[in-house]
Design an enzyme around this catalytic site. Sequence first.
Site, mmCIF file in Angstrom:
data_model
loop_
_atom_site.group_PDB
_atom_site.id
_atom_site.type_symbol
_atom_site.label_atom_id
_atom_site.label_comp_id
_atom_site.label_asym_id
_atom_site.label_seq_id
_atom_site.Cartn_x
_atom_site.Cartn_y
_atom_site.Cartn_z
ATOM 1 N N GLY A 154 0.836 -1.191 0.000
ATOM 2 C CA GLY A 154 0.000 0.000 0.000
ATOM 3 C C GLY A 154 0.872 1.241 0.000
ATOM 4 C CD GLN A 165 3.565 5.687 2.624
ATOM 5 O OE1 GLN A 165 2.488 5.235 2.267
ATOM 6 N NE2 GLN A 165 4.583 4.934 3.008
ATOM 7 C CB CYS A 222 5.912 2.149 7.178
ATOM 8 S SG CYS A 222 5.304 3.612 6.318
ATOM 9 C CG LEU A 223 6.316 0.819 1.078
ATOM 10 C CD1 LEU A 223 5.591 1.157 -0.223
ATOM 11 C CD2 LEU A 223 7.301 -0.309 0.872
ATOM 12 C CG HIS A 255 0.026 1.304 7.409
ATOM 13 N ND1 HIS A 255 0.991 0.954 8.319
ATOM 14 C CD2 HIS A 255 0.662 2.029 6.450
ATOM 15 C CE1 HIS A 255 2.158 1.453 7.932
ATOM 16 N NE2 HIS A 255 1.980 2.108 6.798
ATOM 17 C CD GLU A 256 -0.727 2.489 2.951
ATOM 18 O OE1 GLU A 256 -0.317 3.670 2.830
ATOM 19 O OE2 GLU A 256 0.048 1.535 3.106
ATOM 20 C CG HIS A 277 0.828 6.891 5.702
ATOM 21 N ND1 HIS A 277 1.983 7.417 6.231
ATOM 22 C CD2 HIS A 277 1.075 5.573 5.486
ATOM 23 C CE1 HIS A 277 2.899 6.471 6.331
ATOM 24 N NE2 HIS A 277 2.370 5.334 5.889
#
Length: 150
Positions: free
Chosen positions: A47, A52, A89-90, A131-132, A135
């Site tokens: 995701g 991000q 997380c990326l 999670h997304e 953000h």
Amino acid sequence: MALRKIRLFGDEVLRKKSREVEVVDEKIRQILDDMVETMYNTENGGGLAAPQIGILKRLVVIDMGQGLIKLVNPIIIKQEGSQEVIEGCLSNPHVFGKLLRPEKVTVQALDENGKEIILTGTGDLAKCFCHEIDHLEGILFTDFVTEYLK
């Protein structure tokens, strides 16, 4: 489509609240496509939220193995149960932790054509929705970690 640079923890943009998308147009679809390409070209990418890649718009892309999902202005309208999950997380590569997330989540959003959609996810998909969408509020998974993993 273009690969975008993923912002890393410590970048102030990750702590800012994203703005709603007022019109789903070609520019928004291009950002979503760039997000998809970036997510697919990043190790462990399930995701990605627009902050991000440095864009403070309420945009999310997800693919947890059940097909690509593109969300504009997503909000969680219902959540049920609880599950202990492991997240990474990326924007914070190689950091993983345990935390609690809802077991089931229902999300309302617009699709890439501006049509309203309602999606329900359980397990890993519910975790990813949370999670997304976090953000988009400037919230990071590390805010909820109960135990970091080595």
